[in-house]
Scaffold this motif. Structure first.
Motif, PDB file in Angstrom:
ATOM      1  N   UNK A  26       0.844  -1.193   0.000  1.00 16.13           N
ATOM      2  CA  UNK A  26       0.000   0.000   0.000  1.00 16.13           C
ATOM      3  C   UNK A  26       0.878   1.241   0.000  1.00 16.13           C
ATOM      4  N   UNK A  27       0.904   1.927  -1.121  1.00 17.66           N
ATOM      5  CA  UNK A  27       1.664   3.162  -1.214  1.00 17.66           C
ATOM      6  C   UNK A  27       0.854   4.322  -0.648  1.00 17.66           C
ATOM      7  N   UNK A  28       1.549   5.430  -0.405  1.00 20.99           N
ATOM      8  CA  UNK A  28       0.871   6.637   0.093  1.00 20.99           C
ATOM      9  C   UNK A  28      -0.178   7.110  -0.911  1.00 20.99           C
ATOM     10  N   UNK A  29       0.161   7.023  -2.196  1.00 21.38           N
ATOM     11  CA  UNK A  29      -0.780   7.449  -3.232  1.00 21.38           C
ATOM     12  C   UNK A  29      -2.028   6.569  -3.242  1.00 21.38           C
ATOM     13  N   UNK A  30      -1.839   5.256  -3.076  1.00 23.91           N
ATOM     14  CA  UNK A  30      -2.993   4.349  -3.017  1.00 23.91           C
ATOM     15  C   UNK A  30      -3.898   4.698  -1.841  1.00 23.91           C
TER      16      UNK A  30
END
Length: 381
Positions: free
Chosen positions: A1-5
């Motif tokens: 889970x990326x920050x953008x996601x």
């Protein structure tokens, strides 16, 4: 889970809550049609007791919507709820009037009389959706605020406030924008349409159902007029976009481009519109059909969800500033920290269980259609 996601995920959650809130405004819509649907005192009590079973769902969703925005995008919360407080105070005041009116209109010692509280229900039914629709329209039309994050680190600053409203109206200036009013009126008439469909489905009374078909047509026409008019305006207007570096700029046909780029949102929007029209059309043309609230309700959720996501995804500033373009809020510059969003992600996994309980409670409440005998009990409003 990326920050953008996580940013996109929580934008979706907030948009879904907003879409569910618009659907649940059928409570306000039905109350605004109280006199025309109920007609007699007995009929009015049937309508009030029908919506009285569900008003807590609307109020709870409104609070949850605000809470989710506060947790995931706190800068929006402090800017809008803190700056445009006159607009939000009016909205909350009408909802408080609604709660009080349900509980006290037929209580002993009510010196104001039942009609006074019925008037408050009608007032909430008209102003609540109108003002909420106007608040949502500012996601596309913009608001008059300024962001100054440097104030928090400036030792010489006497006002360590990140955001402030650029005029003294504190949100009421949005109502001077005719397109904000157009969208607000579209939401108001949509709430009335959904309210009529709900009462026709929930109340076992032929007089109310026969009047409902006529009232439905009278509210569906202005709803379509305002909604289609605003949708055309939205597709043709310049939108607020931002670069990877966070620089805000105006992009021609931004929201039309968003729907074309995110074709799945366009499909969701079209399905939602078709479902709303189907629920309205079949109810008007078929005398024996009274389940239009379900296709129209699902269509409302899909349509509003697509529009709200269109206002934020695809490098779009979801809360534009008309006072200072670079103060506009985006998912990047207004969200919580990655740790906060990640922690809340795991908590949000409990949401399906909450939704399951709501469905269970809804079915239990509506196990039996409301009739004239039930409003004679001690638990009736």
């Amino acid at each position: 889970m990326t920050y953008e996601f996580l940013q996109h995920y929580w934008c979706f959650v907030v948009a879904l809550l907003g879409a569910l809130l618009v659907f649940l405004l059928f409570v306000q819509g039905a109350n605004s049609c109280l006199r025309s649907l109920g007609w007699t005192e007995e009929g009015k009590r049937l309508v009030i007791n029908s919506t009285g079973r569900k008003w807590e769902f609307t109020f709870t969703t409104l609070v949850t919507f605000g809470g989710a925005f506060f947790a995931s995008y706190p800068l929006f919360y402090s800017t809008s709820f803190g700056g445009a407080y006159w607009l939000w105070m009016l909205i909350l005041f009408t909802f408080v009037l609604q709660a009080v009116s349900y509980e006290f209109q037929n209580k002993l010692g009510n010196f104001l009389g039942p009609r006074t509280f019925q008037f408050f229900l009608v007032l909430n039914g008209l102003l609540g959706p109108l003002l909420l629709g106007g608040a949502v329209a500012t996601f596309f039309e913009g608001s008059n605020f300024i962001i100054a994050k440097d104030n928090m680190i400036d030792a010489n600053s006497f006002t360590p406030i990140i955001s402030r409203w650029a005029n003294a109206s504190h949100g009421l200036d949005a109502l001077l924008n005719p397109w904000v009013l157009v969208f607000g009126l579209a939401v108001m008439f949509l709430a009335r349409v959904l309210g009529i469909l709900y009462v026709m489905n929930n109340v076992n009374d032929e007089d109310i159902r026969s009047r409902g078909s006529v009232r439905l047509l009278g509210n569906a026409i202005p709803f379509l007029f305002f909604f289609v008019g605003y949708l055309i305006h939205l597709m043709l207007k310049d939108g607020y976009a931002y670069t990877d570096e966070g620089v805000i700029y105006m992009e021609p046909y931004k929201y039309l481009n968003n729907l074309l780029d995110m074709w799945y949102l366009l499909i969701i929007l079209l399905i939602g519109v078709v479902l709303v029209l189907f629920g309205i059309g079949k109810t008007i043309t078929s005398k024996n059909y009274n389940g239009g609230i379900w296709p129209a309700g699902i269509g409302t959720v899909l349509t509003v969800l697509a529009l709200l996501l269109c206002s934020a995804w695809n490098h779009t500033a979801y809360y534009p500033s008309t006072a200072d373009l670079q103060s506009s809020l985006t998912m990047q510059n207004s969200c919580s920290s990655e740790f906060t969003l990640r922690t809340m992600f795991y908590v949000s996994l409990l949401v399906p269980f909450v939704l399951a309980y709501i469905v269970y409670a809804w079915r239990a409440i509506d196990k039996k259609k409301l009739d004239k005998e039930e409003i004679k009990t001690d638990h009736a409003y």
